[in-house]
Scaffold this motif. Structure first.
Motif, PDB file in Angstrom:
ATOM      1  N   GLU A 134       0.836  -1.209   0.000  1.00 31.45           N
ATOM      2  CA  GLU A 134       0.000   0.000   0.000  1.00 31.45           C
ATOM      3  C   GLU A 134       0.863   1.249   0.000  1.00 31.45           C
ATOM      4  O   GLU A 134       0.613   2.200  -0.755  1.00 31.45           O
ATOM      5  N   VAL A 135       1.875   1.273   0.869  1.00 35.81           N
ATOM      6  CA  VAL A 135       2.774   2.431   0.942  1.00 35.81           C
ATOM      7  C   VAL A 135       3.416   2.688  -0.413  1.00 35.81           C
ATOM      8  O   VAL A 135       3.533   3.844  -0.866  1.00 35.81           O
ATOM      9  N   LEU A 136       3.808   1.638  -1.102  1.00 37.94           N
ATOM     10  CA  LEU A 136       4.477   1.766  -2.396  1.00 37.94           C
ATOM     11  C   LEU A 136       3.515   2.139  -3.518  1.00 37.94           C
ATOM     12  O   LEU A 136       3.944   2.426  -4.637  1.00 37.94           O
ATOM     13  N   GLY A 137       2.211   2.121  -3.225  1.00 40.27           N
ATOM     14  CA  GLY A 137       1.224   2.453  -4.242  1.00 40.27           C
ATOM     15  C   GLY A 137       0.988   1.346  -5.236  1.00 40.27           C
ATOM     16  O   GLY A 137       0.564   1.592  -6.367  1.00 40.27           O
ATOM     17  N   LEU A 138       1.235   0.096  -4.824  1.00 37.10           N
ATOM     18  CA  LEU A 138       1.091  -1.043  -5.728  1.00 37.10           C
ATOM     19  C   LEU A 138      -0.322  -1.615  -5.642  1.00 37.10           C
ATOM     20  O   LEU A 138      -0.975  -1.527  -4.600  1.00 37.10           O
ATOM     21  N   PRO A 139      -0.798  -2.237  -6.710  1.00 42.13           N
ATOM     22  CA  PRO A 139      -2.073  -2.952  -6.627  1.00 42.13           C
ATOM     23  C   PRO A 139      -1.965  -4.064  -5.581  1.00 42.13           C
ATOM     24  O   PRO A 139      -0.901  -4.678  -5.437  1.00 42.13           O
ATOM     25  N   PRO A 140      -3.025  -4.347  -4.834  1.00 48.60           N
ATOM     26  CA  PRO A 140      -2.967  -5.375  -3.788  1.00 48.60           C
ATOM     27  C   PRO A 140      -2.501  -6.731  -4.297  1.00 48.60           C
ATOM     28  O   PRO A 140      -1.882  -7.503  -3.558  1.00 48.60           O
ATOM     29  N   GLU A 141      -2.781  -7.020  -5.572  1.00 54.40           N
ATOM     30  CA  GLU A 141      -2.432  -8.330  -6.126  1.00 54.40           C
ATOM     31  C   GLU A 141      -0.928  -8.594  -6.093  1.00 54.40           C
ATOM     32  O   GLU A 141      -0.489  -9.739  -6.022  1.00 54.40           O
ATOM     33  N   VAL A 142      -0.120  -7.522  -6.156  1.00 57.85           N
ATOM     34  CA  VAL A 142       1.335  -7.692  -6.188  1.00 57.85           C
ATOM     35  C   VAL A 142       1.825  -8.284  -4.863  1.00 57.85           C
ATOM     36  O   VAL A 142       2.555  -9.281  -4.835  1.00 57.85           O
ATOM     37  N   ALA A 143       1.431  -7.660  -3.736  1.00 58.02           N
ATOM     38  CA  ALA A 143       1.855  -8.166  -2.434  1.00 58.02           C
ATOM     39  C   ALA A 143       1.215  -9.513  -2.130  1.00 58.02           C
ATOM     40  O   ALA A 143       1.844 -10.389  -1.519  1.00 58.02           O
ATOM     41  N   GLN A 144      -0.020  -9.708  -2.561  1.00 57.81           N
ATOM     42  CA  GLN A 144      -0.688 -10.989  -2.330  1.00 57.81           C
ATOM     43  C   GLN A 144       0.045 -12.115  -3.054  1.00 57.81           C
ATOM     44  O   GLN A 144       0.199 -13.218  -2.504  1.00 57.81           O
ATOM     45  N   ALA A 145       0.511 -11.841  -4.271  1.00 58.98           N
ATOM     46  CA  ALA A 145       1.254 -12.855  -5.019  1.00 58.98           C
ATOM     47  C   ALA A 145       2.585 -13.175  -4.326  1.00 58.98           C
ATOM     48  O   ALA A 145       3.006 -14.337  -4.274  1.00 58.98           O
ATOM     49  N   SER A 146       3.237 -12.160  -3.782  1.00 64.42           N
ATOM     50  CA  SER A 146       4.486 -12.393  -3.055  1.00 64.42           C
ATOM     51  C   SER A 146       4.249 -13.263  -1.824  1.00 64.42           C
ATOM     52  O   SER A 146       5.023 -14.178  -1.542  1.00 64.42           O
ATOM     53  N   TRP A 147       3.170 -12.967  -1.100  1.00 59.22           N
ATOM     54  CA  TRP A 147       2.880 -13.775   0.084  1.00 59.22           C
ATOM     55  C   TRP A 147       2.584 -15.223  -0.298  1.00 59.22           C
ATOM     56  O   TRP A 147       3.043 -16.147   0.381  1.00 59.22           O
ATOM     57  N   ARG A 148       1.836 -15.432  -1.371  1.00 55.50           N
ATOM     58  CA  ARG A 148       1.541 -16.811  -1.794  1.00 55.50           C
ATOM     59  C   ARG A 148       2.824 -17.558  -2.115  1.00 55.50           C
ATOM     60  O   ARG A 148       2.970 -18.734  -1.769  1.00 55.50           O
ATOM     61  N   ARG A 149       3.769 -16.893  -2.751  1.00 54.71           N
ATOM     62  CA  ARG A 149       5.040 -17.540  -3.087  1.00 54.71           C
ATOM     63  C   ARG A 149       5.779 -17.940  -1.812  1.00 54.71           C
ATOM     64  O   ARG A 149       6.310 -19.055  -1.711  1.00 54.71           O
ATOM     65  N   ILE A 150       5.809 -17.046  -0.816  1.00 57.23           N
ATOM     66  CA  ILE A 150       6.476 -17.348   0.452  1.00 57.23           C
ATOM     67  C   ILE A 150       5.786 -18.514   1.149  1.00 57.23           C
ATOM     68  O   ILE A 150       6.426 -19.479   1.590  1.00 57.23           O
ATOM     69  N   ASP A 151       4.470 -18.438   1.252  1.00 57.63           N
ATOM     70  CA  ASP A 151       3.700 -19.456   1.968  1.00 57.63           C
ATOM     71  C   ASP A 151       3.815 -20.816   1.282  1.00 57.63           C
ATOM     72  O   ASP A 151       3.959 -21.850   1.944  1.00 57.63           O
ATOM     73  N   GLN A 152       3.775 -20.823  -0.044  1.00 57.31           N
ATOM     74  CA  GLN A 152       3.903 -22.079  -0.781  1.00 57.31           C
ATOM     75  C   GLN A 152       5.304 -22.663  -0.613  1.00 57.31           C
ATOM     76  O   GLN A 152       5.468 -23.892  -0.565  1.00 57.31           O
ATOM     77  N   GLY A 153       6.314 -21.794  -0.494  1.00 58.81           N
ATOM     78  CA  GLY A 153       7.675 -22.278  -0.265  1.00 58.81           C
ATOM     79  C   GLY A 153       7.816 -22.940   1.086  1.00 58.81           C
ATOM     80  O   GLY A 153       8.499 -23.967   1.220  1.00 58.81           O
ATOM     81  N   VAL A 154       7.170 -22.358   2.112  1.00 61.61           N
ATOM     82  CA  VAL A 154       7.180 -22.980   3.436  1.00 61.61           C
ATOM     83  C   VAL A 154       6.486 -24.334   3.394  1.00 61.61           C
ATOM     84  O   VAL A 154       6.962 -25.323   3.968  1.00 61.61           O
ATOM     85  N   GLU A 155       5.367 -24.395   2.688  1.00 58.95           N
ATOM     86  CA  GLU A 155       4.624 -25.652   2.587  1.00 58.95           C
ATOM     87  C   GLU A 155       5.435 -26.715   1.853  1.00 58.95           C
ATOM     88  O   GLU A 155       5.419 -27.893   2.232  1.00 58.95           O
ATOM     89  N   ALA A 156       6.157 -26.306   0.814  1.00 61.14           N
ATOM     90  CA  ALA A 156       6.994 -27.266   0.077  1.00 61.14           C
ATOM     91  C   ALA A 156       8.093 -27.825   0.972  1.00 61.14           C
ATOM     92  O   ALA A 156       8.397 -29.024   0.926  1.00 61.14           O
ATOM     93  N   ALA A 157       8.695 -26.968   1.796  1.00 65.32           N
ATOM     94  CA  ALA A 157       9.717 -27.442   2.735  1.00 65.32           C
ATOM     95  C   ALA A 157       9.107 -28.437   3.719  1.00 65.32           C
ATOM     96  O   ALA A 157       9.714 -29.470   4.037  1.00 65.32           O
ATOM     97  N   ALA A 158       7.896 -28.155   4.188  1.00 62.60           N
ATOM     98  CA  ALA A 158       7.226 -29.049   5.137  1.00 62.60           C
ATOM     99  C   ALA A 158       6.986 -30.425   4.525  1.00 62.60           C
ATOM    100  O   ALA A 158       7.163 -31.451   5.189  1.00 62.60           O
ATOM    101  N   ARG A 159       6.595 -30.444   3.268  1.00 67.26           N
ATOM    102  CA  ARG A 159       6.315 -31.733   2.606  1.00 67.26           C
ATOM    103  C   ARG A 159       7.575 -32.574   2.436  1.00 67.26           C
ATOM    104  O   ARG A 159       7.495 -33.793   2.295  1.00 67.26           O
ATOM    105  N   SER A 160       8.741 -31.928   2.463  1.00 63.99           N
ATOM    106  CA  SER A 160       9.990 -32.668   2.247  1.00 63.99           C
ATOM    107  C   SER A 160      10.503 -33.359   3.502  1.00 63.99           C
ATOM    108  O   SER A 160      11.444 -34.145   3.435  1.00 63.99           O
ATOM    109  N   LEU A 161       9.894 -33.080   4.662  1.00 66.39           N
ATOM    110  CA  LEU A 161      10.352 -33.724   5.899  1.00 66.39           C
ATOM    111  C   LEU A 161       9.757 -35.126   6.005  1.00 66.39           C
ATOM    112  O   LEU A 161       8.538 -35.291   5.946  1.00 66.39           O
ATOM    113  N   PRO A 162      10.582 -36.149   6.185  1.00 68.07           N
ATOM    114  CA  PRO A 162      10.066 -37.512   6.318  1.00 68.07           C
ATOM    115  C   PRO A 162       9.111 -37.626   7.514  1.00 68.07           C
ATOM    116  O   PRO A 162       9.359 -37.037   8.572  1.00 68.07           O
ATOM    117  N   PRO A 163       8.032 -38.380   7.364  1.00 68.53           N
ATOM    118  CA  PRO A 163       7.063 -38.530   8.457  1.00 68.53           C
ATOM    119  C   PRO A 163       7.684 -38.984   9.770  1.00 68.53           C
ATOM    120  O   PRO A 163       7.226 -38.588  10.846  1.00 68.53           O
TER     121      PRO A 163
END
Length: 288
Positions: A134-163
């Motif tokens: 918001e401060v940067l004057g960007l459309p909300p979709e830009v920051a939302q896409a960045s967050w999805r990338r971060i969150d999906q990366g965390v989830e991918a790391a979680a899936r790689s841990l053996p049960p």
């Protein structure tokens, strides 16, 4: 016609004006998206760069060192010792800083535009990323896409841990004191996402200072240290009774790895992967 020109100019300024409500509950309005930004927390600088606005940074705190571009910028102090004169001399349109900074009130009193942002949990990281967008004057979709990338990366790391390694009881020490990352901190939440169990409850606060005896009683299976010497742990009274110390199940992260882990921002997925590598015993720096 002059009145019409003035009206059109006023409307244009309104269209480009930026208003954001910060951690204090204060609404900060900028006439237009800032082109000269100072940040006083490494994670905030990383978020600005993550959103494609690294070129707008004109100054950062003393500990900001990623991405490479911020190393060449003026460094203006830290939470406790921000150099006010240096910040003012940079003529920032806005200063992004944590609520806990001692410089906040002084910069505010000098008339600088200040936005207080303090990410301590994963939800905070998402919220602060959107606020910086918001401060940067960007459309909300830009920051939302960045967050999805971060969150999906965390989830991918979680899936790689053996049960078989899920539920490993972990003590994460962020600095001497000892100060630990509890369940309510972003580090504790990332640990939980990858499948580990944190021995420090969230009720103690995000990063509590512990009585060393607490860790002895908790007896974790694994210890993670942010840039510490694992051999020094045996010198702490009673710590030779801790299973992780006896079996040398300790990950002593390098300073560079520690930066990735302890900064609540765009590199959280990399931090999650470092945790998984530690749990798997594949991390350089883990005691044999």
């Amino acid at each position: 016609m002059r009145w019409l020109t003035a009206l059109l100019l006023a409307l244009a300024l309104q269209v480009h004006a930026v208003t954001v409500t910060d951690e204090r509950g204060v609404s900060v309005t900028l006439a237009q998206p800032p082109q000269r930004i100072v940040t006083l927390m490494p994670a905030l600088a990383e978020m600005v760069c993550e959103l494609g606005a690294c070129a707008r940074l004109v100054g950062v705190d003393d500990y900001a060192n990623w991405p490479e571009a911020v190393r060449r910028l003026p460094h203006v102090g830290g939470l406790e010792d921000a150099r006010i004169e240096a910040i003012v001399a940079l003529r920032p349109d806005v200063v992004l800083m944590p609520l806990s900074s001692r410089a906040l009130a002084r910069l505010d009193a000098l008339g600088l535009k200040v936005v207080a942002l303090e990410p301590t949990s994963m939800d905070d990281v998402r919220r602060v990323l959107l606020q910086i967008g918001e401060v940067l004057g960007l459309p909300p979709e830009v920051a939302q896409a960045s967050w999805r990338r971060i969150d999906q990366g965390v989830e991918a790391a979680a899936r790689s841990l053996p049960p078989a390694l899920r539920g490993t009881r972990v003590y994460f020490e962020v600095s001497s004191g000892p100060y630990a990352a509890s369940e309510s901190s972003f580090l504790g939440q990332v640990l939980a996402r990858v499948g580990a169990a944190n021995v420090v409850p969230g009720a103690l606060g995000p990063f509590p200072k512990l009585n060393p005896e607490f860790v002895v009683r908790a007896d974790p299976d694994l210890i993670m240290l942010s840039d510490r010497n694992p051999q020094s742990l045996r010198q702490r009274p009673g710590w030779d009774r801790i299973r992780a110390v006896r079996e040398q199940r300790i990950c002593a992260f390098t300073p560079q790895q520690g930066d990735v882990l302890v900064r609540p921002g765009p590199r959280m997925a990399q931090g999650a992967q470092l945790m998984v590598q530690c749990l798997q015993g594949r991390l350089n720096g883990r005691a044999p």
